[in-house]
Scaffold this active site. Structure first.
Site, PDB file in Angstrom:
ATOM      1  N   GLU A 118       7.533   2.406  15.147  1.00  0.00           N
ATOM      2  CA  GLU A 118       8.458   2.842  14.099  1.00  0.00           C
ATOM      3  C   GLU A 118       8.625   4.348  14.229  1.00  0.00           C
ATOM      4  OE1 GLU A 118       8.801  -0.223  10.756  1.00  0.00           O
ATOM      5  OE2 GLU A 118       6.785   0.574  10.579  1.00  0.00           O
ATOM      6  N   ASN A 139       0.820  -1.223   0.000  1.00  0.00           N
ATOM      7  CA  ASN A 139       0.000   0.000   0.000  1.00  0.00           C
ATOM      8  C   ASN A 139       0.849   1.267   0.000  1.00  0.00           C
ATOM      9  OD1 ASN A 139       0.744  -0.587   2.704  1.00  0.00           O
ATOM     10  ND2 ASN A 139      -0.847   0.777   3.445  1.00  0.00           N
ATOM     11  N   GLU A 175       3.764  -4.153  12.639  1.00  0.00           N
ATOM     12  CA  GLU A 175       2.883  -3.016  12.334  1.00  0.00           C
ATOM     13  C   GLU A 175       1.718  -3.575  11.535  1.00  0.00           C
ATOM     14  OE1 GLU A 175       3.011  -0.147  13.499  1.00  0.00           O
ATOM     15  OE2 GLU A 175       5.063   0.050  14.218  1.00  0.00           O
ATOM     16  N   CYS A 217      -2.987   2.246   6.379  1.00  0.00           N
ATOM     17  CA  CYS A 217      -3.262   1.610   7.681  1.00  0.00           C
ATOM     18  C   CYS A 217      -3.983   2.570   8.615  1.00  0.00           C
ATOM     19  CB  CYS A 217      -1.976   1.101   8.298  1.00  0.00           C
ATOM     20  SG  CYS A 217      -0.680   2.323   8.384  1.00  0.00           S
TER      21      CYS A 217
HETATM   22  P1  NAD Z   1      -0.019  -9.043   3.902  1.00  0.00           P
HETATM   23  O1  NAD Z   1       0.153  -9.499   5.303  1.00  0.00           O
HETATM   24  O2  NAD Z   1      -0.841  -9.883   2.996  1.00  0.00           O
HETATM   25  O3  NAD Z   1       1.396  -8.895   3.186  1.00  0.00           O
HETATM   26  C1  NAD Z   1       2.428  -8.077   3.708  1.00  0.00           C
HETATM   27  C2  NAD Z   1       3.763  -8.667   3.338  1.00  0.00           C
HETATM   28  O4  NAD Z   1       3.897  -9.938   3.983  1.00  0.00           O
HETATM   29  C3  NAD Z   1       3.938  -8.938   1.841  1.00  0.00           C
HETATM   30  O5  NAD Z   1       5.276  -8.670   1.475  1.00  0.00           O
HETATM   31  C4  NAD Z   1       3.645 -10.431   1.737  1.00  0.00           C
HETATM   32  O6  NAD Z   1       4.259 -11.036   0.621  1.00  0.00           O
HETATM   33  C5  NAD Z   1       4.233 -10.935   3.045  1.00  0.00           C
HETATM   34  N1  NAD Z   1       3.681 -12.206   3.526  1.00  0.00           N
HETATM   35  C6  NAD Z   1       2.452 -12.730   3.286  1.00  0.00           C
HETATM   36  N2  NAD Z   1       2.333 -13.925   3.913  1.00  0.00           N
HETATM   37  C7  NAD Z   1       3.492 -14.148   4.571  1.00  0.00           C
HETATM   38  C8  NAD Z   1       3.973 -15.200   5.396  1.00  0.00           C
HETATM   39  N3  NAD Z   1       3.227 -16.270   5.666  1.00  0.00           N
HETATM   40  N4  NAD Z   1       5.212 -15.096   5.918  1.00  0.00           N
HETATM   41  C9  NAD Z   1       5.975 -14.009   5.661  1.00  0.00           C
HETATM   42  N5  NAD Z   1       5.588 -12.993   4.870  1.00  0.00           N
HETATM   43  C10 NAD Z   1       4.352 -13.054   4.335  1.00  0.00           C
HETATM   44  O7  NAD Z   1      -0.584  -7.559   4.003  1.00  0.00           O
HETATM   45  P2  NAD Z   1      -0.998  -6.601   2.809  1.00  0.00           P
HETATM   46  O8  NAD Z   1      -2.333  -6.976   2.326  1.00  0.00           O
HETATM   47  O9  NAD Z   1       0.140  -6.521   1.835  1.00  0.00           O
HETATM   48  O10 NAD Z   1      -1.049  -5.187   3.562  1.00  0.00           O
HETATM   49  C11 NAD Z   1      -2.210  -4.616   4.028  1.00  0.00           C
HETATM   50  C12 NAD Z   1      -2.225  -4.648   5.540  1.00  0.00           C
HETATM   51  O11 NAD Z   1      -1.080  -3.974   6.056  1.00  0.00           O
HETATM   52  C13 NAD Z   1      -3.413  -3.914   6.113  1.00  0.00           C
HETATM   53  O12 NAD Z   1      -3.961  -4.660   7.168  1.00  0.00           O
HETATM   54  C14 NAD Z   1      -2.803  -2.612   6.657  1.00  0.00           C
HETATM   55  O13 NAD Z   1      -3.528  -1.984   7.682  1.00  0.00           O
HETATM   56  C15 NAD Z   1      -1.470  -3.102   7.102  1.00  0.00           C
HETATM   57  N6  NAD Z   1      -0.536  -1.980   7.229  1.00  0.00           N
HETATM   58  C16 NAD Z   1      -0.129  -1.599   8.473  1.00  0.00           C
HETATM   59  C17 NAD Z   1       0.726  -0.511   8.619  1.00  0.00           C
HETATM   60  C18 NAD Z   1       1.187  -0.073   9.977  1.00  0.00           C
HETATM   61  O14 NAD Z   1       2.157   0.657  10.046  1.00  0.00           O
HETATM   62  N7  NAD Z   1       0.556  -0.498  11.050  1.00  0.00           N
HETATM   63  C19 NAD Z   1       1.169   0.180   7.492  1.00  0.00           C
HETATM   64  C20 NAD Z   1       0.713  -0.236   6.241  1.00  0.00           C
HETATM   65  C21 NAD Z   1      -0.129  -1.327   6.112  1.00  0.00           C
END
Ligand code: NAD
Length: 476
Positions: free
Chosen positions: A457, A146, A244, A278
């Site tokens: 962070e 995102n 996060e 997020c």
């Molecule tokens: P996601 O968990 O599907 O993927 C995030 C990353 O993790 C990707 O690089 C993905 O390839 C990797 N990943 C997926 N499965 C994994 C596994 N089993 N082991 C290790 N790595 C794995 O999340 P997304 O859909 O890409 O992101 C959206 C989410 O991120 C939303 O919930 C959003 O709120 C959150 N987010 C949080 C923050 C924050 O700072 N709190 C910031 C941005 C996004």
């Protein structure tokens, strides 16, 4: 583009590839290697080999390299922003913001490199202690699609300044800008192997990073379910972890607020980045005295948003990043209709027309009178849909705001200090904004409570989190 390991562009050992597509048109932009366990091993070896020299370099010199990288990023911000829009979908203006935000992060960490923290403790009868912060070693970072540029900055800025080396995995749909940024860091003087980018899918390259014992600290940003799985796996290796995760930020508007400013705050807070942020405003609580007028103004603004290919001029909102994301959003809105859980005031469907057919567009959507317990308010909506609830008083707003399992951010819009204090004291969130929402500058610690994660962070806090203390005990 190829992965970047040990200062080299490399193919994956498995010779398998991932297509990177433009979410606005469905067109293929590039492909990257689908990294495997073995590729992660190569990256960890490179990071390990680079560690000693990098950790011994004066922190100020490490900061100078970050500063130089920020300078190059600023010079090339237009090209970088274009690639970001192509792979992520956001309007070019927002991509420029994000690329500049990344430069701000590197400059912030370069700026604090001259004041290394430590502490001395004088003990009355036993001696004196000197406590220093040392780098942890090889760190891992896994980031989402995102905000792929800002979030890369949040991780590499403090980790590299502290003297760690890193293996980072970008999201599989948005690896291209991150790879370019890794090249720029090396151009700025970052030694080969200090930062390694392994492209690939979560279940392969991602889990391989989580499972490597040599990676002592891991920082993950993404979905709560993934975060929980990572926590279980990383726990087995006693890995230091920053998580996060998702959020469902409430925005509370009181009758004394500057209403036009609050309408703009809700508009930007929800629809920036097509709602895929997020800390977006994910639930809007309006005091009943101002609700009707507020909703009317907000609806006018939402209906006037221009949605389209982020490369186009005067585009306010681009597509969602993938078909899967759009499907999730559609399902939540359809459920509101089917179960009669609210009133759809604007949008509520995909964008129609030949210009949009191949992309993942969804119309900006407002839903009023959403009933408590609807999935739209209990889950995280990661897209351009805003549920609106009317409340009779502040106590109800606070109680409702605290009903989800998340605790990332929250905002209150008011001129009253007592209201501000109550919201600050009682709403469960890592950051409370007053008369704004969404802003996360690099100086300010950022992170969530409860299901929204562990650790912080940004700021000095993040720098400390990439160090471990070591104590010298001088017994006189
Ligand atoms: P996601 O968990 O599907 O993927 C995030 C990353 O993790 C990707 O690089 C993905 O390839 C990797 N990943 C997926 N499965 C994994 C596994 N089993 N082991 C290790 N790595 C794995 O999340 P997304 O859909 O890409 O992101 C959206 C989410 O991120 C939303 O919930 C959003 O709120 C959150 N987010 C949080 C923050 C924050 O700072 N709190 C910031 C941005 C996004």
């Amino acid at each position: 583009m190829l992965m970047r390991i040990g200062g080299n562009d490399v193919e994956g050992v498995d010779a398998r590839w991932i297509d990177v597509k433009n979410p606005a048109t469905g067109e293929l932009i590039d492909k990257v290697p689908a990294g495997s366990d073995e590729d992660v091993s190569r990256a960890v070896e490179a990071a390990d080999a680079a560690f000693d020299r990098w950790a011994k370099m004066p922190m100020r010199d490490r900061g100078m390299i970050l500063c130089q990288a920020a300078r190059i990023v600023r010079e090339r911000h237009k090209d970088l922003a274009r690639v970001l829009t192509l792979e992520q979908g956001k309007p070019l203006r927002e991509s420029v913001d994000e690329v500049r935000g990344y430069a701000n992060i590197l400059e912030f960490y370069a700026g604090i490199s001259a004041r290394q923290q430590g502490e001395t403790i004088r003990l009355a009868h036993q001696g004196d202690c000197i406590v220093v912060h040392q780098p942890v070693g090889v760190c891992g970072a896994i980031i989402p699609w995102n905000m792929p540029v800002i979030i890369m900055g949040w991780k590499i800025g403090p980790a590299l300044l502290a003297g760690n080396t890193m293996v980072l995995k970008p999201a599989s749909t948005t690896p291209l800008t991150d790879l370019r940024l890794a090249h720029i860091l090396e151009e700025a003087g970052l030694p080969a192997g200090v930062l390694n980018l392994v492209t690939g899918r979560g279940e392969a390259a991602g889990e391989a990073i989580v499972n490597r014992p040599a990676i002592r600290k891991l920082s993950f940003t993404g979905d709560c379910t993934t975060g929980n799985r990572i926590r279980e796996l990383a726990g087995m290796h006693l890995k230091d972890l920053t998580l996060e995760l998702g959020g469902s930020d409430p925005m509370i508007v009181m009758p004394d607020a500057a209403l036009d400013k609050a309408v703009e705050g809700a508009l930007r807070g929800r629809f920036y980045n097509a709602g895929q942020t997020c800390t977006a405003v994910k639930r809007l609580y309006l005091h009943e005295k101002i609700a009707a007028g507020f909703i009317q103004k907000l609806k006018e603004r939402v209906d006037s948003l221009s949605v389209g290919n982020g490369l186009g001029s005067r585009i306010d909102m681009g597509p969602l990043n993938s078909a899967g994301q759009r499907e999730k959003i559609s399902r939540l809105v359809d459920e509101i209709r089917e179960k009669d859980q609210g009133t759809i005031l604007s949008g509520g469907c995909a964008l129609k027309g030949t210009a949009y057919e191949q992309g993942f567009f969804y119309r900006p959507t407002l839903v009023s009178n959403v009933v408590p317990g609807a999935r739209m308010v209990t889950d995280e909506i990661f897209g351009p849909v805003l549920p609106i609830m009317t409340v009779p008083d502040l106590s109800t707003a606070i109680r409702e705001a605290n009903t989800t399992r998340f605790g990332l951010g929250a905002s209150v819009w008011t001129k009253d200090l007592a209201t501000t204090k109550r919201v600050f004291d009682e709403v469960k969130a890592g950051i409370i904004w007053v008369n704004r929402h969404l802003t996360v500058p690099p100086e300010v610690p950022f992170g969530g409570l409860h299901a929204s994660g562990i650790g912080r962070e940004n700021g000095q806090h993040a720098l400390d989190s990439y160090t471990q203390t070591k104590t010298l005990f001088l017994g006189w």
